[in-house]
Scaffold this active site. Structure first.
Site, PDB file in Angstrom:
ATOM      1  N   SER A 202       1.091  -1.096   0.064  1.00 57.22           N
ATOM      2  CA  SER A 202       0.030  -0.145  -0.014  1.00 57.22           C
ATOM      3  C   SER A 202       0.862   1.261  -0.061  1.00 57.22           C
ATOM      4  O   SER A 202       1.782   1.527  -1.134  1.00 57.22           O
ATOM      5  CB  SER A 202      -0.958  -0.144   1.216  1.00 57.22           C
ATOM      6  OG  SER A 202      -2.069   1.070   1.226  1.00 57.22           O
ATOM      7  N   GLU A 336      -8.921  -4.300  -5.194  1.00 58.51           N
ATOM      8  CA  GLU A 336      -8.346  -3.427  -4.235  1.00 58.51           C
ATOM      9  C   GLU A 336      -9.337  -2.448  -3.805  1.00 58.51           C
ATOM     10  O   GLU A 336      -9.322  -2.002  -2.352  1.00 58.51           O
ATOM     11  CB  GLU A 336      -7.259  -2.460  -5.311  1.00 58.51           C
ATOM     12  CG  GLU A 336      -5.966  -3.491  -5.590  1.00 58.51           C
ATOM     13  CD  GLU A 336      -5.076  -3.810  -4.369  1.00 58.51           C
ATOM     14  OE1 GLU A 336      -5.297  -3.396  -3.358  1.00 58.51           O
ATOM     15  OE2 GLU A 336      -4.155  -4.578  -4.696  1.00 58.51           O
ATOM     16  N   HIS A 429      -7.991  -5.076  -0.631  1.00 55.75           N
ATOM     17  CA  HIS A 429      -6.511  -4.473  -0.502  1.00 55.75           C
ATOM     18  C   HIS A 429      -6.101  -5.023   0.821  1.00 55.75           C
ATOM     19  O   HIS A 429      -6.912  -4.965   1.947  1.00 55.75           O
ATOM     20  CB  HIS A 429      -6.882  -3.034  -0.322  1.00 55.75           C
ATOM     21  CG  HIS A 429      -5.547  -1.991  -0.255  1.00 55.75           C
ATOM     22  ND1 HIS A 429      -4.694  -2.001  -1.184  1.00 55.75           N
ATOM     23  CD2 HIS A 429      -5.060  -1.163   0.741  1.00 55.75           C
ATOM     24  CE1 HIS A 429      -3.716  -0.883  -0.969  1.00 55.75           C
ATOM     25  NE2 HIS A 429      -3.784  -0.674   0.536  1.00 55.75           N
TER      26      HIS A 429
END
Length: 520
Positions: A202, A336, A429
């Protein structure tokens, strides 16, 4: 989160000399840990909003059994911050090392950059991160803290003066300082400073792709792994200067500035110096909540192309072959954007935000992209649109550009336990962190598999770690199981219940994005 007590610690002769002085670690469960080692001077007082300075030496033996305080962050902002018992401080620049208890030397080194939207998180968030990698791969695992939020990722240089200088890209500079510490000190822990793999997820993935375009970081790592990065979340000073002005207005409205006009650039530096760190954090939360609607498609807490420390957009550096000349593993998860709902939603997922992004594209391109997300702007297709815009498509661009110069292996993480799918998240995610770090024995990991899928997920994690560890050991990848990525075939490893290789998965969507955002 709070580090649980570890009563099985064994204190032995775990004394190591590092930059600054001597430290003493502990042995736990057959692994040696050193925690909370300073890698820079405390960025406090006159060093607030300044580039990191060398470590302040200490005398005697420094105990390195506990994590250092985490970077200042909100405990109840739009992202999940640390617990109310976790110590926070501006004096947060510390590093941690784990290795096996064996006496082996010249081991591969894996340096992890934590995520958290550059606003939350820390190297202590999951205290046992890295232990399985060390056990399975006999590597040295390193993690560290860096400055977050306004203290690390807002660009206040428009307010800099000779009397009160303010510098840019502070969190990024902290990361380079940590990598320099690894270069100078990791041999003392049994690591090979010439065999460092940098990896992150991330915001940490963004850090990896950004560091690859940061000249000061070149030569500090031999290879890189970027998990779910938003590689294009890097902005020009024209944009970051606007955010700095908006932030100062928020801050001066929230605190007592003795009646000074909030719009006065002359007093901004003084306000930033005088504000309590907690006030700086909360003003950043307010700005973060406002920005997705005020500036759709942007992520406010991000590096700035300052023309100096970060001279150009990473995507441009990758295109022209100016990125670090190292092999790269890079990829994203299947969906995501599905995680970013409610207060977490900073992506281009609402009708207003999507319209703002469409407004800058041609009608034909808009039509093509809409066809890839039937039902847009309904919730599910909007989440996928926003996730692809921020993560997937710019990641594809990094892969195809870097592959012109260096070996690249591209993946997509698809596996998700049944409960996670029923909740509508799918392989969202951050889910792959439970595989890479073998976190499924925690309460959250066990909850995710309460309705099944545990065995398959654990097996996928073991395969994924095997790829990561082989790459970290010597840069090797099993080409039969995972071929190189290139612009012609675009062979992608899909990590699922049974892994497979696909050629240009979602190729029609990729081509639609190519027309939709030609500047990427």
């Amino acid at each position: 989160m709070t580090t649980p007590p570890e009563t099985d610690a064994v204190r032995g002769t775990l004394e190591v000399g590092v930059t600054g002085g001597m430290v003493r670690g502990v042995e736990r469960r057959g692994l040696r840990h050193w925690r909370g080692i300073p890698f820079a001077a405390p960025p406090v007082g006159a060093l607030r909003f300044r580039a990191p300075r060398p470590v302040v030496p200490w005398s005697g033996m420094r105990e390195a059994a506990q994590f250092g305080p985490v970077s200042m962050q909100s405990r109840n902002g739009n992202f999940i911050g640390v617990s109310r018992t976790t110590p926070m401080s501006e004096d947060c620049l510390t590093i941690n090392v784990i290795r096996a208890a064996s006496g082996a030397s010249a081991l591969p080194v894996m340096v992890f950059v934590h995520g958290g939207a550059y606003s939350v998180g820390s190297s202590a968030e999951h205290p046992r991160n890295g232990e399985t990698l060390v056990r399975e791969g006999d590597v040295v695992y390193v993690s560290f803290n860096y400055r977050l939020g306004a203290l690390g990722y807002l660009d206040f240089t428009r307010f800099s003066t000779p009397e009160r200088p303010l510098e840019s890209n502070l969190g990024l500079r902290d990361q380079v300082q940590a990598l320099e510490w690894v270069r100078d000190n990791i041999a003392a822990f049994g690591g090979d400073p010439s065999n460092v793999t940098l990896f992150g997820e991330s915001a940490g993935g963004n850090a990896v792709t950004t560091l690859m375009a940061t000249p000061a970081a070149h030569g500090l790592f031999a290879r890189a792994i970027a998990q779910s990065p938003p590689p294009n979340a890097i902005y020009l000073p024209e944009m970051t200067s606007v955010w700095a002005g908006e932030y100062i207005e928020i801050l001066t409205e929230a605190i007592d500035t003795d009646g000074v006009e909030s719009t006065s650039d002359d007093i901004a530096g003084q306000v930033l110096a005088d504000a309590d760190a907690g006030e700086l954090v909360e003003a950043a939360v307010t700005l973060t909540l406002r920005t997705p609607d005020a500036h759709p498609g942007t992520i406010v807490l991000s590096p700035v192309i300052d023309g100096d420390f970060l001279p150009e957009r990473p995507l441009d550096a990758f295109k022209e072959g100016r990125a670090a000349a190292v092999p790269l593993i890079i990829g994203t998860n299947d969906r995501e954007g599905s995680l970013f709902t409610g207060r977490l939603d900073i992506l281009a997922t609402t009708p207003k935000r999507i319209r703002a992004i469409f407004a800058s594209t041609k009608k034909k391109a808009r039509k093509a992209i809409k066809a890839e997300y039937p039902g847009l702007p309904e919730k599910r297709p909007a989440a996928d649109f926003g996730g692809d815009y921020a993560f997937w498509y710019p990641t594809v661009k990094v892969a195809e550009r870097h592959a012109r110069y260096q070996p690249v292996h591209f993946y997509r993480f698809d596996i998700a336990p049944r409960l996670v799918r029923l909740a509508g998240f799918d392989a969202t995610h951050g889910l792959e962190l439970f595989a890479v770090f073998d976190r499924m024995n925690g309460w959250f990991g066990r909850t995710m598999t309460a309705l099944g899928g545990r065995r398959a997920f654990l097996a996928a994690g073991k395969r994924m770690r095997a790829h990561w560890l082989a790459f970290a050991r010597d840069g090797s990848v099993d080409e039969a199981a995972w071929p190189r990525y290139d612009e012609r075939r675009r062979l992608t490893l899909v990590i699922d219940q049974a892994d497979r290789v696909e050629a240009d998965p979602r190729g029609s969507r990729r081509r639609a994005w190519q027309a939709f955002v030609p500047h990427v």
